[in-house]
Design a protein around this motif. Sequence first.
Motif, PDB file in Angstrom:
ATOM      1  N   PHE A 304      68.132  60.709  15.572  1.00 21.62           N
ATOM      2  CA  PHE A 304      68.510  59.307  15.405  1.00 21.62           C
ATOM      3  C   PHE A 304      69.411  59.191  14.181  1.00 21.62           C
ATOM      4  O   PHE A 304      69.526  60.109  13.379  1.00 21.62           O
ATOM      5  CB  PHE A 304      67.268  58.412  15.268  1.00 21.62           C
ATOM      6  N   SER A 305      70.044  58.068  14.019  1.00 23.16           N
ATOM      7  CA  SER A 305      71.057  57.907  12.979  1.00 23.16           C
ATOM      8  C   SER A 305      70.442  57.792  11.590  1.00 23.16           C
ATOM      9  O   SER A 305      69.489  57.034  11.372  1.00 23.16           O
ATOM     10  CB  SER A 305      71.894  56.657  13.262  1.00 23.16           C
ATOM     11  N   THR A 306      70.993  58.554  10.644  1.00 22.66           N
ATOM     12  CA  THR A 306      70.573  58.479   9.227  1.00 22.66           C
ATOM     13  C   THR A 306      71.796  58.353   8.323  1.00 22.66           C
ATOM     14  O   THR A 306      71.792  58.799   7.186  1.00 22.66           O
ATOM     15  CB  THR A 306      69.763  59.732   8.838  1.00 22.66           C
ATOM     16  N   LYS A 307      72.851  57.738   8.824  1.00 23.86           N
ATOM     17  CA  LYS A 307      74.122  57.686   8.089  1.00 23.86           C
ATOM     18  C   LYS A 307      74.094  56.740   6.896  1.00 23.86           C
ATOM     19  O   LYS A 307      74.764  56.969   5.897  1.00 23.86           O
ATOM     20  CB  LYS A 307      75.248  57.269   9.040  1.00 23.86           C
ATOM     21  N   ASP A 308      73.358  55.651   6.999  1.00 25.46           N
ATOM     22  CA  ASP A 308      73.429  54.602   5.981  1.00 25.46           C
ATOM     23  C   ASP A 308      72.329  54.710   4.928  1.00 25.46           C
ATOM     24  O   ASP A 308      71.939  53.709   4.319  1.00 25.46           O
ATOM     25  CB  ASP A 308      73.358  53.221   6.653  1.00 25.46           C
ATOM     26  N   LEU A 309      71.830  55.907   4.690  1.00 20.00           N
ATOM     27  CA  LEU A 309      70.776  56.080   3.686  1.00 20.00           C
ATOM     28  C   LEU A 309      71.322  55.853   2.286  1.00 20.00           C
ATOM     29  O   LEU A 309      72.435  56.290   1.955  1.00 20.00           O
ATOM     30  CB  LEU A 309      70.173  57.481   3.788  1.00 20.00           C
ATOM     31  N   VAL A 310      70.536  55.199   1.465  1.00 19.47           N
ATOM     32  CA  VAL A 310      70.906  54.946   0.071  1.00 19.47           C
ATOM     33  C   VAL A 310      69.983  55.757  -0.827  1.00 19.47           C
ATOM     34  O   VAL A 310      68.757  55.590  -0.801  1.00 19.47           O
ATOM     35  CB  VAL A 310      70.797  53.446  -0.275  1.00 19.47           C
ATOM     36  N   TRP A 311      70.558  56.653  -1.618  1.00 19.28           N
ATOM     37  CA  TRP A 311      69.781  57.471  -2.551  1.00 19.28           C
ATOM     38  C   TRP A 311      69.712  56.772  -3.903  1.00 19.28           C
ATOM     39  O   TRP A 311      70.714  56.291  -4.423  1.00 19.28           O
ATOM     40  CB  TRP A 311      70.427  58.843  -2.713  1.00 19.28           C
ATOM     41  N   LYS A 312      68.513  56.749  -4.486  1.00 17.03           N
ATOM     42  CA  LYS A 312      68.325  56.116  -5.790  1.00 17.03           C
ATOM     43  C   LYS A 312      67.674  57.092  -6.771  1.00 17.03           C
ATOM     44  O   LYS A 312      66.747  57.812  -6.404  1.00 17.03           O
ATOM     45  CB  LYS A 312      67.454  54.863  -5.673  1.00 17.03           C
ATOM     46  N   PRO A 313      68.154  57.113  -8.024  1.00 19.77           N
ATOM     47  CA  PRO A 313      67.498  57.954  -9.040  1.00 19.77           C
ATOM     48  C   PRO A 313      66.173  57.332  -9.454  1.00 19.77           C
ATOM     49  O   PRO A 313      66.060  56.106  -9.561  1.00 19.77           O
ATOM     50  CB  PRO A 313      68.506  57.949 -10.201  1.00 19.77           C
ATOM     51  N   VAL A 314      65.176  58.162  -9.682  1.00 19.94           N
ATOM     52  CA  VAL A 314      63.858  57.672 -10.096  1.00 19.94           C
ATOM     53  C   VAL A 314      63.747  57.824 -11.602  1.00 19.94           C
ATOM     54  O   VAL A 314      63.347  58.865 -12.125  1.00 19.94           O
ATOM     55  CB  VAL A 314      62.723  58.451  -9.392  1.00 19.94           C
ATOM     56  N   ILE A 329      63.796  56.741   4.945  1.00 20.75           N
ATOM     57  CA  ILE A 329      64.281  56.965   6.304  1.00 20.75           C
ATOM     58  C   ILE A 329      63.542  56.035   7.258  1.00 20.75           C
ATOM     59  O   ILE A 329      62.308  56.048   7.335  1.00 20.75           O
ATOM     60  CB  ILE A 329      64.075  58.432   6.721  1.00 20.75           C
ATOM     61  N   LYS A 330      64.303  55.232   7.991  1.00 19.54           N
ATOM     62  CA  LYS A 330      63.729  54.307   8.971  1.00 19.54           C
ATOM     63  C   LYS A 330      63.604  55.021  10.313  1.00 19.54           C
ATOM     64  O   LYS A 330      64.595  55.498  10.874  1.00 19.54           O
ATOM     65  CB  LYS A 330      64.632  53.077   9.099  1.00 19.54           C
ATOM     66  N   PHE A 331      62.374  55.093  10.855  1.00 22.10           N
ATOM     67  CA  PHE A 331      62.130  55.770  12.125  1.00 22.10           C
ATOM     68  C   PHE A 331      62.045  54.755  13.263  1.00 22.10           C
ATOM     69  O   PHE A 331      61.542  53.632  13.071  1.00 22.10           O
ATOM     70  CB  PHE A 331      60.837  56.592  12.060  1.00 22.10           C
ATOM     71  N   PRO A 332      62.512  55.137  14.453  1.00 19.91           N
ATOM     72  CA  PRO A 332      62.390  54.240  15.613  1.00 19.91           C
ATOM     73  C   PRO A 332      60.922  53.995  15.944  1.00 19.91           C
ATOM     74  O   PRO A 332      60.057  54.835  15.680  1.00 19.91           O
ATOM     75  CB  PRO A 332      63.084  55.020  16.743  1.00 19.91           C
ATOM     76  N   ASP A 333      60.644  52.841  16.533  1.00 21.11           N
ATOM     77  CA  ASP A 333      59.272  52.534  16.943  1.00 21.11           C
ATOM     78  C   ASP A 333      58.844  53.458  18.067  1.00 21.11           C
ATOM     79  O   ASP A 333      59.627  53.788  18.970  1.00 21.11           O
ATOM     80  CB  ASP A 333      59.171  51.081  17.418  1.00 21.11           C
ATOM     81  N   ALA A 334      57.582  53.903  17.995  1.00 22.42           N
ATOM     82  CA  ALA A 334      57.049  54.747  19.067  1.00 22.42           C
ATOM     83  C   ALA A 334      56.738  53.905  20.296  1.00 22.42           C
ATOM     84  O   ALA A 334      56.450  52.702  20.198  1.00 22.42           O
ATOM     85  CB  ALA A 334      55.794  55.463  18.587  1.00 22.42           C
ATOM     86  N   LYS A 335      56.797  54.535  21.458  1.00 21.56           N
ATOM     87  CA  LYS A 335      56.465  53.841  22.695  1.00 21.56           C
ATOM     88  C   LYS A 335      54.966  53.563  22.748  1.00 21.56           C
ATOM     89  O   LYS A 335      54.167  54.257  22.123  1.00 21.56           O
ATOM     90  CB  LYS A 335      56.882  54.695  23.897  1.00 21.56           C
ATOM     91  N   SER A 338      51.798  56.201  23.172  1.00 27.67           N
ATOM     92  CA  SER A 338      52.234  57.593  22.975  1.00 27.67           C
ATOM     93  C   SER A 338      52.941  57.732  21.642  1.00 27.67           C
ATOM     94  O   SER A 338      53.614  56.810  21.185  1.00 27.67           O
ATOM     95  CB  SER A 338      53.169  58.036  24.107  1.00 27.67           C
ATOM     96  N   SER A 339      52.773  58.883  21.037  1.00 18.23           N
ATOM     97  CA  SER A 339      53.421  59.157  19.755  1.00 18.23           C
ATOM     98  C   SER A 339      54.772  59.812  19.992  1.00 18.23           C
ATOM     99  O   SER A 339      54.995  60.485  21.000  1.00 18.23           O
ATOM    100  CB  SER A 339      52.539  60.075  18.905  1.00 18.23           C
ATOM    101  N   GLU A 340      55.664  59.620  19.047  1.00 14.63           N
ATOM    102  CA  GLU A 340      56.986  60.237  19.107  1.00 14.63           C
ATOM    103  C   GLU A 340      57.130  61.200  17.934  1.00 14.63           C
ATOM    104  O   GLU A 340      56.827  60.845  16.787  1.00 14.63           O
ATOM    105  CB  GLU A 340      58.086  59.172  19.038  1.00 14.63           C
ATOM    106  N   ALA A 341      57.576  62.418  18.202  1.00  9.50           N
ATOM    107  CA  ALA A 341      57.762  63.422  17.154  1.00  9.50           C
ATOM    108  C   ALA A 341      59.252  63.633  16.908  1.00  9.50           C
ATOM    109  O   ALA A 341      60.037  63.763  17.856  1.00  9.50           O
ATOM    110  CB  ALA A 341      57.100  64.732  17.546  1.00  9.50           C
ATOM    111  N   TYR A 342      59.636  63.661  15.629  1.00  6.64           N
ATOM    112  CA  TYR A 342      61.035  63.832  15.254  1.00  6.64           C
ATOM    113  C   TYR A 342      61.161  65.008  14.291  1.00  6.64           C
ATOM    114  O   TYR A 342      60.416  65.106  13.308  1.00  6.64           O
ATOM    115  CB  TYR A 342      61.576  62.568  14.577  1.00  6.64           C
ATOM    116  N   GLN A 343      62.088  65.897  14.581  1.00 11.40           N
ATOM    117  CA  GLN A 343      62.380  67.029  13.707  1.00 11.40           C
ATOM    118  C   GLN A 343      63.582  66.671  12.843  1.00 11.40           C
ATOM    119  O   GLN A 343      64.617  66.242  13.354  1.00 11.40           O
ATOM    120  CB  GLN A 343      62.692  68.283  14.534  1.00 11.40           C
TER     121      GLN A 343
END
Length: 701
Positions: A304-314, A329-335, A338-343
């Motif tokens: 899934f798309s991760t293009k618009d991630l904003v990194w912040k210094p801690v 990282i925002k993950f899509p909602d699972a159906k 059933s669970s959804e696994a993302y690598q």
Amino acid sequence: MHGQPRKPAKPEDEAASAARAEALRALQSHFFSNHHNKVYTDEALQLSGKLLEQNPEFYTAWNYRKLVVQQNLDRCSESDPDSLKSIIDRELKLVESALRQNFKSYGAWHHRKWVLSKGRSVLDREMKLLKQFQQLDPRNFHAWNYRRFVAALLNRSDEEELEYTREMIENNFSNYSAWHNRSVLLSNLMKKKAQGFFPKEKVLNDEYEHVHDAIFTDPDDQSGWFYYIWLLDQTMKTDAPLLVSSWPAHGSNVILSRNRHASDYSSSPFGSFHSDSGTVPLIIYFNQAVEGVNSSSITIESSFSTKDLVWKPVLQNNSHLSQVWVTHIKFPDAKAQSSEAYQLKVSVGQTQGLISASGFHYSHPTQFAFKVCVCPIETEPAEKQGEDIVLWKDENFHAYQTQSQELHEVVPIGQLSINDVHEPTASNWRAESIANEIALFRELVSEINCKIGKLTLARLLTAHDVILSPCTNKMVHSDEVLQLYTDLIKLDPSHSQYYKDEHSLVFLRKITSNRESLLRHCFSHKNLASSSIGNDVCLRLSNLSLSRMGSVEKLLWVQMLDLSHNELHSLEGLEAMQLLSCLNLSNNKLGSFTALGPLKLLNSLQVLDISYNEIGSHTIDTTRYQCSTPLSHTEEASWNNEEIVTGGADVKSYWEAFLILKSMSLKQLVTVGNAISVENFKSFVVKCVPTLEWLDGDKLH
């Protein structure tokens, strides 16, 4: 001075001193009149010179002369070099006279630099003058600082200056300024890889031999020891930054749930994570502060798309450099049902962009991968959460079995895939060099009772363990190091706090060095699942006499942490533990809310116990602010009147607490046992933290 009692002044001396003071006041009064009225005549200039000869620390008079000299230089024509030279020579002569009055006058040395920057001086004469001054006081750091300035104007090579430091050190081993200048010069030469100063291994080995002569000739003199510590630091540090840990870690499996139920993560409590928004933080931890962390230097491969991630210094300040960076990282909602696994595969430093504070680029391309299993959202309305209070009593915890299947998930920091062929060679050289030094210093401390020798041996043993730990997975010398710091606490009580802090760092490094030792401190919390603040695993580091936190790069996975009954006076480093939701800091030595500053950066923190500390017992530390309160500080420029006066509780009375608590979303807070914990303060807290449900064990709503 230096502990010697003052002798009472004789009456005639007091009278003479009073007369001198009166004359100086009259001179100053006349000078200020000239300055305020912008009188720049020769007579006024002579008066300021007379004043500076008597008091070289009069900064205003030096600044006044800069105005006059610049004005006179502007009036002179380039065709009149004699007049220009006369102006410059007069200033240099005055500075020389002032320095003979006070060789350590900051204002005089600074003024001489300013005069030389005008480019009208004979620089060779400056080196001769410096030689005279350094013969009188070879260790004066003002003269050494000025020498670096003049050497740069003369384009003298670092090699020439390095030879000069060698001569000065051979004349007197106890010349800290010469040793320091040598470290500056060597750093420059090694950084630019000058001929004869590369590779670094050869240079440092030669320097070890050099400093051994000083240390073993006079072990009680500290100058050589300080240089030795610098050499050890140069031996251990890597120029290019390295990624040392992450969360999620390489090879880990994370269970992401939006429902706060034990069934969501009962199969893997160590890898579970709850998020109402369906996001998972990605935390990366470097061995040194870096900048340039963005979607270009850190790439993520996923379905899934991760293009618009904003990194912040801690970190708490506004710097662009940090050891710890985080994105969500925002993950899509699972159906349903059933669970959804993302690598996900994360690549660090495949392109240019990551740069350390010292200007080195990230040159160790790194990859790590992890899996996130997203649980489905339950459609049935859940019972109202947050009804149960989190208790920290011993009966609420039970230990995990040492040989549990979950053992491999306790420390989910896997081996990062680093593409570098040179590091093993460098590590072998470091290990061999440190081992040789350990043998020498063990012999030294066995013969003499030398405090700094014991301290150096402790640092050497720690360094050796750090080098070998990736291979041995344990701290071989930790017990010996801990004993050395224990001995030093008794031997040198005036520096006991430093030794306690170092003892704590080594002890924590020992605990986190392998999974087995860390598992002994992992407990299951019996009633936390029902209150659903996070998962039910608690890392208990209580009653360990810790005065400082460390090894947090190994603890990024921790969501519940018990640090009670220790001696913590600072929480520096805890800001990296971005998953923390429950934290027990009771019965420590935290002296103010300022010490809780790192907690402002923990967005997941909901349960906090700071009971029985020393908050309110000491004068508030205002050194970080421009005024006695931060109400006019830049950090609080956005405050409005409604924030300044919260109901009946005046923020001005509790500004330090407001500074910390106003940005936190706590549900449970315990403050009892602190001097500040009175009824007015509790009323203030209730209004300051609207999310609070429990305060000091009492239900609020």
